[in-house]
Design a protein around this motif. Structure first.
Motif, PDB file in Angstrom:
ATOM      1  N   VAL A   1       0.837  -1.205   0.000  1.00 33.34           N
ATOM      2  CA  VAL A   1       0.000   0.000   0.000  1.00 33.34           C
ATOM      3  C   VAL A   1       0.867   1.249   0.000  1.00 33.34           C
ATOM      4  O   VAL A   1       0.616   2.219  -0.736  1.00 33.34           O
ATOM      5  CB  VAL A   1      -0.935  -0.006   1.222  1.00 33.34           C
ATOM      6  CG1 VAL A   1      -1.574   1.356   1.398  1.00 33.34           C
ATOM      7  CG2 VAL A   1      -1.995  -1.076   1.050  1.00 33.34           C
ATOM      8  N   GLU A   2       1.908   1.206   0.789  1.00 35.48           N
ATOM      9  CA  GLU A   2       2.788   2.385   0.826  1.00 35.48           C
ATOM     10  C   GLU A   2       3.450   2.604  -0.525  1.00 35.48           C
ATOM     11  O   GLU A   2       3.618   3.745  -0.970  1.00 35.48           O
ATOM     12  CB  GLU A   2       3.859   2.200   1.901  1.00 35.48           C
ATOM     13  CG  GLU A   2       3.353   2.592   3.281  1.00 35.48           C
ATOM     14  CD  GLU A   2       4.341   2.187   4.370  1.00 35.48           C
ATOM     15  OE1 GLU A   2       5.421   1.650   4.029  1.00 35.48           O
ATOM     16  OE2 GLU A   2       4.027   2.383   5.558  1.00 35.48           O
ATOM     17  N   ALA A   3       3.829   1.495  -1.142  1.00 34.99           N
ATOM     18  CA  ALA A   3       4.464   1.650  -2.452  1.00 34.99           C
ATOM     19  C   ALA A   3       3.518   2.333  -3.420  1.00 34.99           C
ATOM     20  O   ALA A   3       3.892   3.258  -4.156  1.00 34.99           O
ATOM     21  CB  ALA A   3       4.870   0.278  -2.998  1.00 34.99           C
ATOM     22  N   ILE A   4       2.277   1.868  -3.395  1.00 39.42           N
ATOM     23  CA  ILE A   4       1.310   2.459  -4.313  1.00 39.42           C
ATOM     24  C   ILE A   4       1.061   3.922  -3.956  1.00 39.42           C
ATOM     25  O   ILE A   4       1.105   4.814  -4.810  1.00 39.42           O
ATOM     26  CB  ILE A   4      -0.004   1.669  -4.282  1.00 39.42           C
ATOM     27  CG1 ILE A   4       0.243   0.251  -4.814  1.00 39.42           C
ATOM     28  CG2 ILE A   4      -1.052   2.373  -5.122  1.00 39.42           C
ATOM     29  CD1 ILE A   4      -0.989  -0.602  -4.853  1.00 39.42           C
ATOM     30  N   ALA A   5       0.800   4.131  -2.680  1.00 39.49           N
ATOM     31  CA  ALA A   5       0.544   5.511  -2.243  1.00 39.49           C
ATOM     32  C   ALA A   5       1.711   6.404  -2.616  1.00 39.49           C
ATOM     33  O   ALA A   5       1.534   7.550  -3.068  1.00 39.49           O
ATOM     34  CB  ALA A   5       0.304   5.541  -0.737  1.00 39.49           C
ATOM     35  N   GLY A   6       2.897   5.877  -2.468  1.00 43.37           N
ATOM     36  CA  GLY A   6       4.082   6.686  -2.814  1.00 43.37           C
ATOM     37  C   GLY A   6       4.137   7.033  -4.292  1.00 43.37           C
ATOM     38  O   GLY A   6       4.751   8.041  -4.686  1.00 43.37           O
ATOM     39  N   GLY A   7       3.520   6.198  -5.110  1.00 39.88           N
ATOM     40  CA  GLY A   7       3.567   6.456  -6.551  1.00 39.88           C
ATOM     41  C   GLY A   7       2.548   7.482  -7.011  1.00 39.88           C
ATOM     42  O   GLY A   7       2.761   8.193  -8.003  1.00 39.88           O
ATOM     43  N   VAL A   8       1.465   7.547  -6.280  1.00 37.42           N
ATOM     44  CA  VAL A   8       0.372   8.428  -6.709  1.00 37.42           C
ATOM     45  C   VAL A   8       0.642   9.875  -6.318  1.00 37.42           C
ATOM     46  O   VAL A   8       1.187  10.132  -5.262  1.00 37.42           O
ATOM     47  CB  VAL A   8      -0.947   7.958  -6.051  1.00 37.42           C
ATOM     48  CG1 VAL A   8      -2.064   8.957  -6.355  1.00 37.42           C
ATOM     49  CG2 VAL A   8      -1.303   6.570  -6.530  1.00 37.42           C
ATOM     50  N   ARG A   9       0.278  10.791  -7.177  1.00 34.60           N
ATOM     51  CA  ARG A   9       0.363  12.219  -6.817  1.00 34.60           C
ATOM     52  C   ARG A   9      -1.057  12.719  -6.611  1.00 34.60           C
ATOM     53  O   ARG A   9      -1.864  12.714  -7.551  1.00 34.60           O
ATOM     54  CB  ARG A   9       0.969  13.055  -7.945  1.00 34.60           C
ATOM     55  CG  ARG A   9       2.088  12.381  -8.702  1.00 34.60           C
ATOM     56  CD  ARG A   9       3.452  12.750  -8.162  1.00 34.60           C
ATOM     57  NE  ARG A   9       4.428  11.725  -8.597  1.00 34.60           N
ATOM     58  CZ  ARG A   9       5.007  11.708  -9.812  1.00 34.60           C
ATOM     59  NH1 ARG A   9       4.727  12.646 -10.697  1.00 34.60           N
ATOM     60  NH2 ARG A   9       5.879  10.762 -10.117  1.00 34.60           N
ATOM     61  N   ALA A  10      -1.324  13.187  -5.444  1.00 35.36           N
ATOM     62  CA  ALA A  10      -2.696  13.554  -5.100  1.00 35.36           C
ATOM     63  C   ALA A  10      -3.247  14.667  -5.989  1.00 35.36           C
ATOM     64  O   ALA A  10      -4.441  14.740  -6.254  1.00 35.36           O
ATOM     65  CB  ALA A  10      -2.786  13.972  -3.634  1.00 35.36           C
ATOM     66  N   GLU A  11      -2.364  15.530  -6.429  1.00 38.85           N
ATOM     67  CA  GLU A  11      -2.894  16.684  -7.164  1.00 38.85           C
ATOM     68  C   GLU A  11      -3.149  16.397  -8.650  1.00 38.85           C
ATOM     69  O   GLU A  11      -3.759  17.189  -9.367  1.00 38.85           O
ATOM     70  CB  GLU A  11      -1.919  17.865  -7.029  1.00 38.85           C
ATOM     71  CG  GLU A  11      -0.651  17.768  -7.841  1.00 38.85           C
ATOM     72  CD  GLU A  11       0.293  16.659  -7.355  1.00 38.85           C
ATOM     73  OE1 GLU A  11       1.217  16.331  -8.106  1.00 38.85           O
ATOM     74  OE2 GLU A  11       0.085  16.122  -6.219  1.00 38.85           O
TER      75      GLU A  11
END
Lengths: 216, 216, 216, 216
Positions: free
Chosen positions: B79-89
């Motif tokens: 999950v962290e890996a994925i979250a780290g890849g996504v840019r919220a903006e």
DNA sequence: TATGAATGAGGATTCATTCAT
DNA sequence: CATGAATGAATCCTCATTCAT
């Protein structure tokens, strides 16, 4: 009628082998589906089947063989169900549509079978994978063939169709699982969701449209 | 340096608890991933970890607890890996794109983790499902949120988004498995296949187009 | 004619009891000789005999009984073979000589019988020992009688003859086993070896010569 | 002191591995000797040893391994006993004499060991034969060497010595068994009987005398 | 007479788990 | 902190034996 009688076939004596084999397989599917391959004990299966263990071994062999027999039978049923739903003369989209509906109908009606096939067989390594992965592979090939036919009929390259087929089968499995927990949704609806995802998603195979990342 | 030394940490005495726990978890993930939950023996784990069994029990509890801990750790990493890849903006499509890439990168780099998560945890009933299904649920929710956002921003009803998300996650899992057997395909390619399937398939959510069966 | 037909009697119906019994005993000797008493299964015997298990039980009783019957039959054959070789009117040494030759001929020709008698029966405790030890005892007595006759005819005390007979029978058994692994040696040669050992070794019975340890 | 306490070692906790292994082997020899290999159950062995089954498996492996270990230990003891009795510098006849005495002494004192070695091991096919037949072979070779030495020192051909050795060992075994049922005979007497049989019987090796059948 | 169907009972083996040191 | 020693409790599997036909 007691619960036991519902669950266990009344212990009848001296049945022909064929019948006993079916009883045993039924019981095995039930128990494997409930506890998983490893936690299922031959003792429980024999009890549920209303048959002594030696019969199981005599007729269906070791635990592994028994499990493989379950998978083989259930997978065959599934494949037949799907094949029975598809009309060979229909256009590709209708073929897929009917295949999907047959698939979901099977899952809805044979929950235990589906659970054995999907949950248990997939996760056991070794001898089962072969049996099952064979079946899964056939399903994938089928879808693949459909995709290829659609694509080539539009003059589109077919490089990724196998992977696409894999993805779609996975989507179907996952959705089927989800559906088991949401029984209120009608079968037709689930099928149409997946159909849309699939068919629209394959647009690029058909008309060449595709999504590309905007350069950053 | 011998093979053993590579595989087993040299048995050092009196390490701080934190370190021991990591050693144990590493070993457990390795062994669970290799043999599956049931066929993994505490003996082998303790041997691979270079730690005696009582320590394992003292630090991480029973076999089930240990397995849950493995899943928790690996799932968190994923999950962290994925979250780290996504840019919220970023816009929804780019978010999904980056999420997918991060996912496939993780799968490619942490094969053992992925196998434990997908193959093993999925098939074990009971306590693990909860742990894992929680994680899977979070992934689904994430995708769902994306879909909802896209859909609502176009004034489209959102009834089916959860199911869609489920299907997509399933497609991703299935494709990831396939990819493990086809390592020549570049990660970016696989990701783009799935992205296209997903994004185009979601067309109906966005622009209202959909496939409907031709009346027979 | 297939191998199976060679091995199993064609399954014919309604045979007279006598014939069935022989079929069964033949099969039993074969199987016992091949696998040993414990590892021989009634199933295999019935299969080899071409007769269903209930028949075996009806005709020859339990496994133990069946085994005893095998031993009885084979032992009788052996004893008869030996008796048939001996000429009662001959002098003691020639009697022994012919007995030995008959014994080795039997072993050479009926390997399976011999194996059942010597290897299997000897090692099983309980009911078999009796059956077999009886036969063995008879053989020993026979030899003993011969020794006694020789000795008394020379006026020598006969205290040790029984033990001597035992030793000689043991020597014969051991040599027979060895011979099975050295089939090139002609039967006559083996027999003469043992004859010499025996006859010369019995010199003290005959002429009072004996070996005595030199005082240390 | 109860019978049980006599038979089972008082269940003492936490002994060093070495001790437990000896306890287990002692029990195993006892049980194997009493019931035979097949009828001996691991349960009984563990009970007699005062140790739980898992310990047996942990320390000595499967039933086959355990049995082999028994044989190995007992056979080694026997061989050592004999070797300890023989004086290398003595003349051949005295060597044989002392060897025989040591052998009978061992049989008399270690009845169970002897029974395991002779009765059980001989009859079990497969893995044990190797272990034991190795030992038996060594014994035979030893005797053979003695015979060869005697024979060559008299310029006599040695063709049959191996077979002779086999016969003698068989005679010894048989006589030992007989002796177990006739405990009143002093050990020295039995030994001397066999010695006489052997030594005189070997006359032909030494002085060329031999028995030949009178032409009929 | 002959057998396919059926089982009770027991045996080997393996783990997860925990003391006692 | 760390572990060698120890076991209770299952599980798979097989086999001699017997009904019911």
């Amino acid at each position: 009628m007691s619960v036991d009688e519902q669950r266990r076939p009344a212990r009848v004596k001296r049945l022909p082998r064929e019948v006993r084999e079916r009883q045993i397989l039924d019981a095995a599917v039930r128990v494997f589906s409930e506890h998983g391959y490893h936690n299922a004990s031959m003792d429980e299966i024999s009890e549920v089947a209303g048959v002594s263990k030696p019969m199981i071994y005599a007729y269906l062999g070791h635990k592994e063989d028994l499990f493989a027999a379950c998978i083989r039978r259930e997978a065959t049923l599934l494949v037949e169900a799907i094949a029975g739903g598809v009309r060979a003369e229909a256009p590709p989209d209708m073929q897929l549509w009917h295949g999907l509906r047959a698939f979901f109908r099977f899952v809805g009606e044979q929950r235990e079978s589906w659970r054995v096939l999907h949950r248990q067989a997939t996760s056991q390594g070794g001898p089962f994978s072969e049996e099952l992965m064979g079946m899964r592979g056939r399903a994938i090939n089928l879808v693949d063939a459909l995709l290829v036919r659609s694509a080539t009929s539009h003059g589109v390259p077919t490089k990724s169709t196998e992977a696409m087929a894999v993805a779609l089968v996975g989507a179907g499995e996952s959705l089927a699982d989800w559906w088991l927990d949401h029984p209120d949704v009608p079968e037709k609806t689930v099928a149409s969701w997946l159909m849309n995802l699939v068919w629209m998603g394959l647009g690029d195979l058909v008309d060449g449209t595709s999504w590309v990342p905007t350069p950053e």
